[in-house]
Design an enzyme around this catalytic site. Structure first.
Site, PDB file in Angstrom:
ATOM      1  N   ARG A   1       0.832  -1.205   0.000  1.00 14.89           N
ATOM      2  CA  ARG A   1       0.000   0.000   0.000  1.00 14.89           C
ATOM      3  C   ARG A   1       0.868   1.258   0.000  1.00 14.89           C
ATOM      4  NH1 ARG A   1      -5.463  -0.638   3.669  1.00 14.89           N
ATOM      5  NH2 ARG A   1      -6.510  -2.119   2.266  1.00 14.89           N
TER       6      ARG A   1
ATOM      7  N   ASN B   1       3.238  -1.353  12.381  1.00 16.36           N
ATOM      8  CA  ASN B   1       1.894  -1.441  12.941  1.00 16.36           C
ATOM      9  C   ASN B   1       1.714  -0.292  13.928  1.00 16.36           C
ATOM     10  OD1 ASN B   1      -0.386  -2.162  14.631  1.00 16.36           O
ATOM     11  ND2 ASN B   1      -0.234  -4.233  13.784  1.00 16.36           N
ATOM     12  N   ALA B   2       0.697   0.522  13.705  1.00 16.87           N
ATOM     13  CA  ALA B   2       0.487   1.700  14.552  1.00 16.87           C
ATOM     14  C   ALA B   2       0.353   1.330  16.022  1.00 16.87           C
ATOM     15  CB  ALA B   2      -0.750   2.458  14.086  1.00 16.87           C
TER      16      ALA B   2
ATOM     17  N   THR C   1      -6.542   4.330   9.849  1.00 11.40           N
ATOM     18  CA  THR C   1      -6.617   2.886   9.669  1.00 11.40           C
ATOM     19  C   THR C   1      -8.093   2.502   9.562  1.00 11.40           C
ATOM     20  OG1 THR C   1      -6.667   2.566  12.068  1.00 11.40           O
ATOM     21  CG2 THR C   1      -4.498   2.460  10.985  1.00 11.40           C
TER      22      THR C   1
ATOM     23  N   ALA D   1     -10.071   1.033  11.389  1.00  9.95           N
ATOM     24  CA  ALA D   1     -10.446   0.573  12.729  1.00  9.95           C
ATOM     25  C   ALA D   1     -11.945   0.355  12.865  1.00  9.95           C
ATOM     26  CB  ALA D   1      -9.966   1.581  13.773  1.00  9.95           C
ATOM     27  N   HIS D   2     -12.726   0.880  11.907  1.00  8.67           N
ATOM     28  CA  HIS D   2     -14.178   0.684  11.952  1.00  8.67           C
ATOM     29  C   HIS D   2     -14.549  -0.786  11.790  1.00  8.67           C
ATOM     30  CE1 HIS D   2     -13.328   0.849   7.621  1.00  8.67           C
ATOM     31  NE2 HIS D   2     -14.399   0.093   7.477  1.00  8.67           N
TER      32      HIS D   2
ATOM     33  N   CYS E   1     -13.884  18.848  -6.092  1.00  5.41           N
ATOM     34  CA  CYS E   1     -13.715  20.111  -5.382  1.00  5.41           C
ATOM     35  C   CYS E   1     -14.979  20.378  -4.570  1.00  5.41           C
ATOM     36  CB  CYS E   1     -13.400  21.275  -6.315  1.00  5.41           C
ATOM     37  SG  CYS E   1     -14.745  21.868  -7.308  1.00  5.41           S
TER      38      CYS E   1
END
EC number: 4.2.1.49
Length: 551
Positions: free
Chosen positions: A197, A238-239, A260, A262-263, A406
């Site tokens: 990524r 990894n955060a 991330t 995380a949802h 925009c």
């Protein structure tokens, strides 16, 4: 294994479908799955964890076949990525109506969703994945740019030069962060567990460099900060491991956020201590253990964010529900830092402004450059907007069909739509233009932990507004309309609506464009005026929006 398939949209002036609206839907569905656009196209996954364009390949083929035969007075119904019916309606009705991931509230959990998903009964549509209007990372980059610009205005004298922004997540949405930060003059240190990524963001000019060394990343970031040089660095890591380590080291960024996925703890977040392969194995073997470990990691991630906030980092949630997951895991003060909408974006919503986008069905970038000139000419008094367009021309690499985004507001969208339709009619553009937006817009979403967090009147969770938005866009003549659940923040936390309308150069399209591009942002003004925001009330009065109970 996922079936290996390559999908790309046809381009040019010849259509296969019976009308340009059907052709546009077909091309945009395929554009969502273009290998340069989608995150995991082999699995029909576009972005945002498991946000898909169609339920499975059989459904995809059926959608394509149906769009090719769909008459100009018929409407195709899509239920969670599956084409379920065609009904005769009328030429001004939407050609496609889409409902994705919608669950009755008491059943609206990831556990129940995953049960239904295993049975092949449902699909997660995210926001623009299942509504066929995703355009790659550009789709979020101006909103991200505007957010960081507002951070700069509120905290750093109008520029991020000489600051370090620490974040994580470089997927389809998060991948916009490095470019948005550097566009504002700052240094971005972005953590991403998947090196592929990071490389993709480098290949598309969203990111400058990458490293797997924390020490090297910090050295580069600090040097660029000292020199007030714009630089973006992708750190493989990894955060949930890196942020606690940074706290131990005493490192405090100037700005701190996170994108991330995380949802969705099962599909969107890699637990600390696992490689990508180990995570994939555990996810398949024991999803419950995986979710538990992912949630524990998210909690550690947020605790580190809170520690940095206490040390002075300007910290905000970037709409992935990470605070809620952490709070559910026992981090009681997880909501001590705000979400990005109430902190930085809501005044734009009060004017009906949001992430407006358009796509050249011709596939020719020149069509987009000509529309850029329209923005620069017609909205020359809006220097922020013109600055964005000029920067986008220099810095944004198209993914799939050429597109532009925009933030335009009430009145501006309808004006732009008419000009574009006239250009198609006169042959100044080679083919029709698709006009759409993110579901993250001023009047199209109810999401108490994101777009509608902290509403002035406490109406955060009221979901009537996105439903009204979808109904209004359908009767107004949008080309396709969608209602989704769970986008951005996961199951149980949001309801939202999308619309797309095609400018094909006809007089009928001109009328539809005028209606839809007025009422769609207009409802955003109404929603915020109804909640008591003075700017929205003033906008409604100035624009002559009819609100029977507005004082």
């Amino acid at each position: 294994m996922a079936e290996k398939r390559t999908v790309s949209p046809p381009a040019g002036t010849e259509r296969r479908a019976k009308g340009w609206i059907q052709e546009a839907a077909l091309r945009m569905l395929n554009n969502n799955l273009h290998p340069d656009v989608a995150e995991r196209p082999d699995e029909l996954i576009v972005y945002g964890g498991i946000g898909k364009a169609a339920r499975n390949w059989e459904c995809y083929e059926a959608i394509v076949d149906t769009l090719l035969r769909l008459e100009n007075d018929e409407t195709l119904l899509i239920q969670s990525g599956k084409p379920v019916a065609v009904f005769r309606t009328h030429p001004d009705a939407p050609r496609v109506l889409i409902a994705n991931s919608n669950l009755v509230p008491a059943w609206a959990t990831w556990d129940h969703f995953h049960e239904l998903d295993k049975k092949g009964l449902i699909m997660y549509g995210q926001m623009t994945a299942g509504s066929w209007i995703y355009i790659g990372s550009q789709g979020i980059v101006q909103g991200t740019y505007e957010t960081f610009a507002e951070v700069a205005r509120q905290h750093f004298g109008g520029t991020l030069a000489g600051t370090i922004t620490l974040t994580a997540g470089l997927g389809g949405m998060g991948g916009a962060q490095p470019l948005a930060v550097t566009m504002n003059g700052g240094v971005c240190l972005a953590i991403e567990v998947d090196p592929a990524r990071i490389q993709r963001r480098i290949d598309t000019n969203y990111l400058d460099t990458m490293t797997d060394s924390l020490d090297a990343a910090l050295e580069m970031a600090k040097q660029a900060k000292e020199e007030k040089k714009a630089l973006s660095i992708g750190l493989v890591g990894n955060a949930a491991e890196v942020l606690p380590r940074l706290v131990e080291m005493g490192f405090v960024p100037d700005v701190l956020t996170d994108q991330t996925s995380a949802h969705d703890p099962l599909n969107g977040y890699i637990p600390a201590g696992l490689t990508l392969d180990e995570a994939a194995e555990l996810r398949a073997r024991d999803p419950k253990q995986y979710i538990a470990r992912a949630k524990q990691s998210i909690a550690a991630h947020v605790r580190a964010m809170l520690a940095m906030q206490k040390q002075g980092a300007v910290t905000f949630d970037y709409g992935n529900n990470i605070r809620q997951v952490a709070k559910d895991e026992g981090v009681d003060d997880a909501f001590s830092f705000p979400g990005f909408v109430p902190a930085y974006i809501r005044p734009l919503f009060c004017e009906g402004k949001g992430p407006f986008r358009w796509v050249a069905l011709s596939g020719d970038p020149e069509d987009i450059y000509k529309t850029d000139e329209v923005i620069l000419r017609e909205f020359s008094d809006n220097e922020r907007l013109c600055h964005w367009i000029r920067m986008a021309q220099k810095r944004i690499k198209f993914q799939g069909l050429p597109a532009r985004i925009c933030w335009l507001g009430y009145g501006e969208r309808a004006k732009f739509g008419k000009i574009i339709n006239d250009m198609v009619a006169k042959g100044e553009l080679k083919a029709p233009i698709v006009i759409g937006r993110d579901h993250l817009d001023s009047g199209s979403v109810a999401s108490p932990n994101r777009e509608t967090e902290g509403m002035k009147d406490g109406s955060d969770a009221i979901a009537d507004w996105p439903i009204l938005n979808a109904l209004l866009n359908a009767v107004g003549g949008a080309s396709w309309v969608s209602v989704h659940h769970g986008g951005g923040v996961g199951m149980g936390y949001s309801i939202h609506a999308g619309m797309v309308i095609v400018a094909d150069g006809t007089k009928e399209a001109e009328k539809r464009l005028e209606r839809v591009l007025t009422t769609d942002p207009g409802l955003g003004v109404v929603r915020h005026a109804d909640a008591g925001y003075e700017l929205a009330i003033r906008t409604a009065k100035e624009k002559g929006i009819d609100m029977p109970m507005l004082k």
